[in-house]
Design an enzyme around this catalytic site. Structure first.
Site, mmCIF file in Angstrom:
data_model
loop_
_atom_site.group_PDB
_atom_site.id
_atom_site.type_symbol
_atom_site.label_atom_id
_atom_site.label_comp_id
_atom_site.label_asym_id
_atom_site.label_seq_id
_atom_site.Cartn_x
_atom_site.Cartn_y
_atom_site.Cartn_z
ATOM 1 N N GLU A 61 -0.165 9.043 21.315
ATOM 2 C CA GLU A 61 0.286 10.411 21.480
ATOM 3 C C GLU A 61 0.836 10.685 22.606
ATOM 4 O O GLU A 61 0.456 9.971 23.873
ATOM 5 C CB GLU A 61 -0.302 11.363 21.491
ATOM 6 C CG GLU A 61 -0.747 11.932 20.495
ATOM 7 C CD GLU A 61 -1.121 12.112 19.598
ATOM 8 O OE1 GLU A 61 0.693 11.592 18.697
ATOM 9 O OE2 GLU A 61 -1.518 11.554 17.713
ATOM 10 N N SER A 153 3.377 16.203 10.274
ATOM 11 C CA SER A 153 4.753 16.105 10.170
ATOM 12 C C SER A 153 5.249 16.110 8.940
ATOM 13 O O SER A 153 6.147 15.927 8.572
ATOM 14 C CB SER A 153 4.363 15.239 10.933
ATOM 15 O OG SER A 153 6.113 14.709 11.209
ATOM 16 N N SER A 155 7.801 18.785 9.336
ATOM 17 C CA SER A 155 9.715 18.300 9.612
ATOM 18 C C SER A 155 10.045 16.960 8.806
ATOM 19 O O SER A 155 11.431 17.137 8.352
ATOM 20 C CB SER A 155 9.499 19.246 10.039
ATOM 21 O OG SER A 155 9.109 18.270 11.437
ATOM 22 N N ASP A 199 7.230 10.246 14.326
ATOM 23 C CA ASP A 199 7.653 11.030 12.008
ATOM 24 C C ASP A 199 8.261 10.617 11.139
ATOM 25 O O ASP A 199 7.818 10.091 9.969
ATOM 26 C CB ASP A 199 7.145 12.576 12.502
ATOM 27 C CG ASP A 199 6.156 13.248 13.672
ATOM 28 O OD1 ASP A 199 5.524 12.017 13.932
ATOM 29 O OD2 ASP A 199 6.313 14.005 14.325
#
Ligand code: GLA
Length: 413
Positions: A61, A153, A155, A199
């Site tokens: 992350e 995610s 988007s 992503d």
């Protein structure tokens, strides 16, 4: 502090966006047939259908924008785009999840984001045109299963599905890794969110049953099997703190500052990816305490992804779970992107014997946790964690079980 334009996009509540397939129990073929029927009704034309998944990150992350390693999986929640060509150079876009129909003129000089859900689609069209692709006008119908605002995610999923649809309608194609880079550019340059490659990459290249370990510098990746008998369980805390996108950019700047300061002693480094844990400690005095902590998270997290990949290759879930736990602690204490609700959800999950590992997933400040749970005990996990989280916070969580899913594709009826 930079604010992304994403803040201005009007989003519906997560509950309105619950998985259509999962809620109705319908299959992808059914979803596709229904969407095509609704498209025919609206536009009197037969569409082609494309879908791209959301993602959950198992480990790694805030490493993608530091040229590091990540290990996400695509999830069984997709954004669908139905499309048919138009004779002009307009995109007419209707979304079933957001209000209204939006028109995008492909010939408009210097288009900019309007603060609408359609910015993701216009961004992709704009970047494709700027990259030399001559697009055709199209009628588009969008329908989403990826919960919005939950850090899964949505988007990237809408960008990837749109890019694929617009390219195919224009008779063009692009290798998947390039498609992912293009979608990232659309989000960085047009929408104004300075996100990394993770992503869109996993939305393009994810594979069923696999975690995808990605080197975010070279874009080389390995697909690692998720062992049988273990389920990916995603717990939505139902909170989204407003500082998320601003703080995301602050973290990015802190990492850049760390590299700049460390270069004094380590002139060869280009990114935190190039710094070894021992080197960070040797040059600790070069860094203010907060920057040191950010760097320690990123450098430690990269090492954890590599170690976790080794554990997954061997099917060693207890070790994998230990790296997940360490990742969460580092995100909480060093990177400072967790929040009370995420910490509570991870702690409650960690108390259950059926859980191999639990951690926050995505950018942080709310959103979801990811849990590796013994498949035989998933229902009990869902019930118990939901109940104790409700008692601890007063919030009713949404808990999804997802397989590691296949990346974006055209769906034929
Ligand atoms: C968001 C961004 C990703 C990544 C994660 C944190 O999801 O979109 O690029 O930086 O945060 O790992």
């Amino acid at each position: 502090m930079l604010q992304t334009r994403r803040d201005r996009v009007r989003l519906p509540a997560v509950t309105e966006m619950a998985s259509i397939e999962q809620a109705s129990g319908s299959s992808p073929a059914r979803t596709a047939a229904d969407l095509a029927a609704r498209f025919r009704e609206r536009y009197s034309a037969v569409p082609r259908l494309f879908r791209a998944p959301g993602r959950v990150n198992l480990i790694g992350e805030h490493t993608d924008y530091n040229d590091g390693f990540v290990m996400p999986s695509a999830i069984d929640f997709y954004i669908w785009v139905a499309a048919s060509p138009r004779p002009d150079r307009k995109l007419v876009v209707h979304s079933e999840n957001f209000e209204g129909t939006v028109e995008i003129d492909l010939d408009q000089p210097n288009p900019s984001a309007r603060g609408l859900w359609s910015d993701y689609m216009q961004g992709v069209a704009t970047v494709l045109e700027r990259s030399g692709y001559r697009l055709r006008g199209a009628n588009l119908l969008v329908c989403g299963e990826v919960p919005v605002g939950a850090g899964l995610s949505s988007s990237a999923a809408i960008e990837v599905a749109t890019a694929m649809a617009l390219l195919e309608i224009a008779g063009a194609r692009m290798p998947r890794a390039e498609l992912a880079q293009l979608c990232r550019r659309a989000e960085n340059e047009f929408v104004g969110a300075h996100v990394g490659i993770m992503d869109p990459f996993v939305s393009c290249c994810g594979r069923a049953g696999k975690a995808l370990m990605l080197d975010c510098r070279s874009l080389a990746y390995t697909l690692l099997p998720i062992p049988d008998g273990v389920s990916l369980v995603i717990c939505n805390t139902m909170v989204k703190h407003t500082l998320a996108s601003g703080e995301y950019n602050v973290r990015r700047q802190e990492c850049e500052e760390g590299v700049r300061l460390l270069k004094g002693a380590l002139p060869h480094i280009q990114a935190l990816r190039d710094v070894l844990p021992g080197q960070l400690d040797a040059h600790r005095t070069l860094l203010p305490p907060a920057i040191y902590k950010r760097c320690r998270h990123v450098i430690g997290e990269n090492a954890r992804v590599v170690a976790a990949a080794g554990a997954l290759e061997k099917g060693d879930l207890p070790s994998f779970g230990k790296y997940m736990a360490e990742s969460h602690i580092s995100l909480r204490d060093d990177y400072e992107v967790s929040c009370a609700e995420l910490d509570a959800m991870v702690e409650l999950a960690g108390q259950m014997k059926s859980v191999y590992g639990a951690r926050m997933t995505g950018g942080g400040f709310g959103g979801c946790t990811v849990n590796l749970v013994n498949s035989a005990e998933v229902t009990q996990f869902q019930e118990r964690v939901a109940d104790s989280y409700r008692k601890a916070t007063g919030l009713s969580p949404e808990i999804f079980v997802s397989g590691a899913a296949e990346g974006a594709s055209e769906v034929t009826l």
